[in-house]
Design a protein around this motif. Structure first.
Motif, PDB file in Angstrom:
ATOM      1  N   GLU A  58       1.074  -1.053  -0.267  1.00 59.76           N
ATOM      2  CA  GLU A  58      -0.157  -0.161   0.032  1.00 59.76           C
ATOM      3  C   GLU A  58       0.897   1.358   0.343  1.00 59.76           C
ATOM      4  O   GLU A  58       0.912   1.824  -0.709  1.00 59.76           O
ATOM      5  N   ALA A  59       2.111   1.322   0.773  1.00 56.21           N
ATOM      6  CA  ALA A  59       3.575   2.272   0.941  1.00 56.21           C
ATOM      7  C   ALA A  59       3.496   2.720  -0.680  1.00 56.21           C
ATOM      8  O   ALA A  59       3.755   3.889  -0.915  1.00 56.21           O
ATOM      9  N   MET A  60       3.751   1.282  -1.079  1.00 55.44           N
ATOM     10  CA  MET A  60       4.348   1.402  -2.500  1.00 55.44           C
ATOM     11  C   MET A  60       3.840   2.204  -3.549  1.00 55.44           C
ATOM     12  O   MET A  60       3.723   3.422  -4.743  1.00 55.44           O
ATOM     13  N   GLU A  61       2.205   1.851  -3.570  1.00 59.47           N
ATOM     14  CA  GLU A  61       1.820   2.162  -4.014  1.00 59.47           C
ATOM     15  C   GLU A  61       0.792   3.711  -4.625  1.00 59.47           C
ATOM     16  O   GLU A  61       0.695   4.366  -4.709  1.00 59.47           O
ATOM     17  N   LEU A  62       0.771   4.045  -2.663  1.00 57.82           N
ATOM     18  CA  LEU A  62       0.868   5.069  -2.978  1.00 57.82           C
ATOM     19  C   LEU A  62       1.980   5.897  -3.139  1.00 57.82           C
ATOM     20  O   LEU A  62       1.392   7.385  -3.854  1.00 57.82           O
ATOM     21  N   ASN A 105      -6.809   8.450  -9.265  1.00 53.43           N
ATOM     22  CA  ASN A 105      -5.762   8.605  -8.776  1.00 53.43           C
ATOM     23  C   ASN A 105      -5.819   9.083  -7.087  1.00 53.43           C
ATOM     24  O   ASN A 105      -5.135   8.642  -6.185  1.00 53.43           O
ATOM     25  N   GLN A 106      -6.167  10.722  -7.402  1.00 58.45           N
ATOM     26  CA  GLN A 106      -6.201  11.223  -6.547  1.00 58.45           C
ATOM     27  C   GLN A 106      -6.704  10.311  -4.594  1.00 58.45           C
ATOM     28  O   GLN A 106      -6.813  10.382  -4.213  1.00 58.45           O
ATOM     29  N   ASP A 107      -8.265   9.792  -5.932  1.00 57.82           N
ATOM     30  CA  ASP A 107      -9.859   9.810  -4.797  1.00 57.82           C
ATOM     31  C   ASP A 107      -8.450   8.210  -4.069  1.00 57.82           C
ATOM     32  O   ASP A 107      -8.445   7.639  -3.045  1.00 57.82           O
ATOM     33  N   ARG A 108      -8.088   7.113  -5.127  1.00 56.57           N
ATOM     34  CA  ARG A 108      -7.301   6.429  -4.043  1.00 56.57           C
ATOM     35  C   ARG A 108      -6.247   7.039  -3.425  1.00 56.57           C
ATOM     36  O   ARG A 108      -5.905   6.224  -2.161  1.00 56.57           O
ATOM     37  N   GLU A 111      -7.817   7.256  -0.340  1.00 61.22           N
ATOM     38  CA  GLU A 111      -8.128   6.348   0.301  1.00 61.22           C
ATOM     39  C   GLU A 111      -7.333   5.256   0.949  1.00 61.22           C
ATOM     40  O   GLU A 111      -7.390   5.092   2.124  1.00 61.22           O
ATOM     41  N   LEU A 112      -6.126   5.794   0.355  1.00 64.93           N
ATOM     42  CA  LEU A 112      -4.554   4.549   1.321  1.00 64.93           C
ATOM     43  C   LEU A 112      -4.017   5.540   2.175  1.00 64.93           C
ATOM     44  O   LEU A 112      -3.371   4.976   3.385  1.00 64.93           O
ATOM     45  N   SER A 113      -4.101   6.974   1.839  1.00 65.51           N
ATOM     46  CA  SER A 113      -3.785   7.507   2.807  1.00 65.51           C
ATOM     47  C   SER A 113      -4.744   7.309   4.060  1.00 65.51           C
ATOM     48  O   SER A 113      -3.745   7.429   5.292  1.00 65.51           O
ATOM     49  N   ASP A 114      -5.871   7.094   4.018  1.00 64.11           N
ATOM     50  CA  ASP A 114      -6.895   7.565   5.431  1.00 64.11           C
ATOM     51  C   ASP A 114      -6.649   6.017   6.100  1.00 64.11           C
ATOM     52  O   ASP A 114      -6.790   5.952   7.430  1.00 64.11           O
ATOM     53  N   LEU A 115      -6.409   4.671   5.251  1.00 64.00           N
ATOM     54  CA  LEU A 115      -5.537   3.206   5.360  1.00 64.00           C
ATOM     55  C   LEU A 115      -5.337   3.175   6.167  1.00 64.00           C
ATOM     56  O   LEU A 115      -4.931   2.857   6.944  1.00 64.00           O
ATOM     57  N   LEU A 116      -4.058   3.931   6.016  1.00 64.30           N
ATOM     58  CA  LEU A 116      -2.630   4.286   5.956  1.00 64.30           C
ATOM     59  C   LEU A 116      -2.787   4.732   7.415  1.00 64.30           C
ATOM     60  O   LEU A 116      -2.050   4.478   8.580  1.00 64.30           O
ATOM     61  N   GLU A 117      -3.335   6.011   7.698  1.00 66.50           N
ATOM     62  CA  GLU A 117      -3.292   6.634   8.816  1.00 66.50           C
ATOM     63  C   GLU A 117      -3.885   6.335  10.095  1.00 66.50           C
ATOM     64  O   GLU A 117      -3.445   6.239  11.098  1.00 66.50           O
ATOM     65  N   GLN A 118      -5.516   5.203   9.181  1.00 66.90           N
ATOM     66  CA  GLN A 118      -5.789   4.831  10.488  1.00 66.90           C
ATOM     67  C   GLN A 118      -4.645   2.839  10.821  1.00 66.90           C
ATOM     68  O   GLN A 118      -4.896   2.950  12.205  1.00 66.90           O
ATOM     69  N   ARG A 119      -4.010   2.105  10.476  1.00 56.88           N
ATOM     70  CA  ARG A 119      -3.337   1.577  11.089  1.00 56.88           C
ATOM     71  C   ARG A 119      -2.326   2.347  11.685  1.00 56.88           C
ATOM     72  O   ARG A 119      -1.857   1.916  12.188  1.00 56.88           O
TER      73      ARG A 119
END
Length: 303
Positions: A58-62, A105-108, A111-119
């Protein structure tokens, strides 16, 4: 007299007139649980998403999406300003398509930023300050070198550690934990023999079992013609097995739902002693120990 909670390996070695190496051998043979203090993050093996490397993809995709958006936005600005050549100039349809891809891509990215922050927030719930049980590899390295790099893997102190055979190898199996630094990044570099601790309850239980066995042997020496009490041999074996499992026989833990209790574990071990136990003799020996007050009322699950 206030009893200690733990004894260090050197303290127990002095108490028993043994070497630190001999105490570690008891740990490798699971006769004693050997612990060390730990403060940081601790994760079960099932919590891979929360471990330091768990969000690698997920970090690499972000990172890739962020770079793509930056590149696309820059290209769109240059195209709008006319700062492009005939090979990189975009038609109206190409502008619309690139803008749609950039928006996706901005939507993604959000989504990834929120996911990683929650993690990251969830990881803080896994702070641990207490004791971990040293695995056999760590004990072996300490036997050889007296110190070793601080382990990143250990058994949970309440884990039911037992032996299993895998591909012809006998290995420990239990609740293995992955250890990581806390948010402060602090991490102890080395683990030394003097850092290792043994629960006082386990020491007392093993000493009591050994005393019982020695008393049985002394009785045999004094009266060789007198048959050995089978019941005494059975109860001594049960006490020794309880100590090997790391429990105080007078304070047995309650059985966890879905897991075998201490009594079931001891019964399984004694079933491998047909020379000492018959079909019903384990139950009789266990009840004898309860009646004598040598073990606690059975809260560990019937067998």
């Amino acid at each position: 007299m206030i009893e200690p909670t733990f004894l260090s390996v050197p303290e127990l070695a002095e108490r028993w007139g043994a070497s630190s190496r001999q105490i570690l051998e008891h740990g490798i043979n699971r006769a004693l649980p050997i612990l060390f203090a730990f403060e940081g993050l601790a994760f079960d093996q099932a919590d891979r998403w929360l471990m330091s490397h768990g969000a690698h993809d997920e970090a690499m995709e972000l990172e890739a999406k962020t770079k793509s958006v930056e590149s696309s936005e820059a290209h769109l600005r240059r195209n709008a300003a006319g700062n492009v050549d005939e090979f990189t100039r975009l038609s109206q349809e190409e502008v619309v398509a690139l803008r749609q891809a950039t928006n996706a891509n901005q939507d993604r990215i959000r989504e990834l930023s929120d996911l990683l922050e929650q993690r990251d927030r969830t990881r803080l719930d896994y702070r641990f300050m207490g004791y971990m049980r040293a695995p056999p590899r760590v004990l072996w390295e300490l036997m050889q070198n007296e110190e070793t790099p601080f382990p990143h893997l250990a058994f949970h102190p309440l884990s039911d550690v037992h032996l299993v055979s895998i591909d012809g190898r006998t290995v420990w199996e239990g609740r293995m934990m992955t250890l990581e630094p806390d948010v402060t990044g602090a991490w102890k570099g080395r683990l030394r023999i003097s850092d290792l601790l043994i629960p006082w309850a386990s020491v007392k239980a093993l000493e009591a079992a050994q005393k019982s066995l020695e008393g049985e042997a002394l009785t045999n020496d004094k009266n060789a013609t007198k048959p050995v009490s089978r019941m005494k041999a059975q109860t001594a074996a049960i006490l020794a097995e309880i100590a090997r499992l790391g429990h105080d026989p007078k304070a047995l833990p309650a059985r966890s739902p879905g897991k075998s209790g201490v009594r079931a574990e001891v019964s399984k071990a004694m079933s491998e002693r047909p020379d000492l136990f018959s079909t019903n003799s384990f139950k009789k020996a266990w009840e004898e120990l309860r009646a004598l007050g040598e073990i606690a009322d059975d809260k560990s699950g019937a067998q």
